[in-house]
Write a protein that holds these residues in place. Structure first.
Motif, PDB file in Angstrom:
ATOM      1  N   SER A  44     -12.898  12.007  -4.454  1.00  0.00           N
ATOM      2  CA  SER A  44     -11.706  11.208  -4.713  1.00  0.00           C
ATOM      3  C   SER A  44     -11.287  11.299  -6.168  1.00  0.00           C
ATOM      4  O   SER A  44     -10.101  11.198  -6.478  1.00  0.00           O
ATOM      5  CB  SER A  44     -11.925   9.757  -4.305  1.00  0.00           C
ATOM      6  N   ASN A  91      -5.074  10.094  -3.876  1.00  0.00           N
ATOM      7  CA  ASN A  91      -5.348   8.657  -3.870  1.00  0.00           C
ATOM      8  C   ASN A  91      -4.073   7.868  -4.139  1.00  0.00           C
ATOM      9  O   ASN A  91      -3.827   6.840  -3.512  1.00  0.00           O
ATOM     10  CB  ASN A  91      -6.408   8.302  -4.918  1.00  0.00           C
ATOM     11  N   VAL A  92      -3.266   8.350  -5.077  1.00  0.00           N
ATOM     12  CA  VAL A  92      -2.001   7.688  -5.383  1.00  0.00           C
ATOM     13  C   VAL A  92      -1.084   7.729  -4.168  1.00  0.00           C
ATOM     14  O   VAL A  92      -0.443   6.727  -3.828  1.00  0.00           O
ATOM     15  CB  VAL A  92      -1.327   8.351  -6.615  1.00  0.00           C
ATOM     16  N   VAL A 116      -1.953   7.933  -1.003  1.00  0.00           N
ATOM     17  CA  VAL A 116      -2.480   7.036   0.035  1.00  0.00           C
ATOM     18  C   VAL A 116      -2.127   5.592  -0.299  1.00  0.00           C
ATOM     19  O   VAL A 116      -1.699   4.827   0.572  1.00  0.00           O
ATOM     20  CB  VAL A 116      -4.004   7.222   0.193  1.00  0.00           C
ATOM     21  N   LYS A 117      -2.292   5.209  -1.556  1.00  0.00           N
ATOM     22  CA  LYS A 117      -1.949   3.842  -1.965  1.00  0.00           C
ATOM     23  C   LYS A 117      -0.457   3.575  -1.789  1.00  0.00           C
ATOM     24  O   LYS A 117      -0.050   2.510  -1.331  1.00  0.00           O
ATOM     25  CB  LYS A 117      -2.361   3.595  -3.414  1.00  0.00           C
ATOM     26  N   ARG A 118       0.369   4.568  -2.152  1.00  0.00           N
ATOM     27  CA  ARG A 118       1.816   4.422  -2.003  1.00  0.00           C
ATOM     28  C   ARG A 118       2.186   4.285  -0.521  1.00  0.00           C
ATOM     29  O   ARG A 118       3.041   3.477  -0.148  1.00  0.00           O
ATOM     30  CB  ARG A 118       2.527   5.622  -2.615  1.00  0.00           C
ATOM     31  N   GLU A 159       0.267   3.071   1.878  1.00  0.00           N
ATOM     32  CA  GLU A 159      -0.161   1.745   2.327  1.00  0.00           C
ATOM     33  C   GLU A 159       0.828   0.667   1.888  1.00  0.00           C
ATOM     34  O   GLU A 159       1.156  -0.233   2.647  1.00  0.00           O
ATOM     35  CB  GLU A 159      -1.564   1.432   1.799  1.00  0.00           C
ATOM     36  N   GLN A 160       1.319   0.780   0.643  1.00  0.00           N
ATOM     37  CA  GLN A 160       2.287  -0.189   0.138  1.00  0.00           C
ATOM     38  C   GLN A 160       3.591  -0.102   0.927  1.00  0.00           C
ATOM     39  O   GLN A 160       4.167  -1.121   1.305  1.00  0.00           O
ATOM     40  CB  GLN A 160       2.551   0.052  -1.356  1.00  0.00           C
TER      41      GLN A 160
END
Length: 117
Positions: free
Chosen positions: A72, A79-80, A82-84, A86-87
């Motif tokens: 990771s 990772n960015v 995936v976070k984006r 999810e948001q």
């Protein structure tokens, strides 16, 4: 054994007389040979490190092996992303709940305007 075989195949292709005749083919085979050698060295490092195989789906407690977490840090853009995602998914669900709430209300002018928004 498979990576050694792939290196042997790529070396044999590289020594083929067709490579001397077609520069584009030589370039592709050279790239393939380099990739196979890199894959073989990676596999040799893995074998010499003595890393165990990842757990199976039937017997393991997780689908993703714990050692995958160390990658990771190698791929921070993933990772960015995936976070984006999810948001964005949370925002979508929140807005979908609002739409459903306005659809249940009486169809008046202000409600229809907010529903359209």
């Amino acid at each position: 054994a498979m990576s050694k075989s792939a290196v042997k195949i790529s070396s044999d292709l590289l020594s083929n007389p067709l490579c001397e005749q077609d520069p584009a083919f030589l370039e592709m085979v050279t790239a393939f040979d380099t990739a196979m050698k890199r894959m073989d060295s990676f596999n040799q490092e893995k074998v010499s490190a003595g890393e165990p195989d990842p757990p199976s789906l039937s017997g393991g407690t997780s689908v993703i092996p714990p050692r995958a977490c160390r990658f990771s840090s190698v791929f921070p853009s993933l990772n960015v992303a995936v976070k984006r995602r999810e948001q964005t998914l949370q925002d979508y669900r929140r807005l979908q709940a609002k739409v459903e709430k306005y659809e249940e209300k009486e169809r008046t002018g202000p409600v229809l305007a907010k529903l359209h928004q």
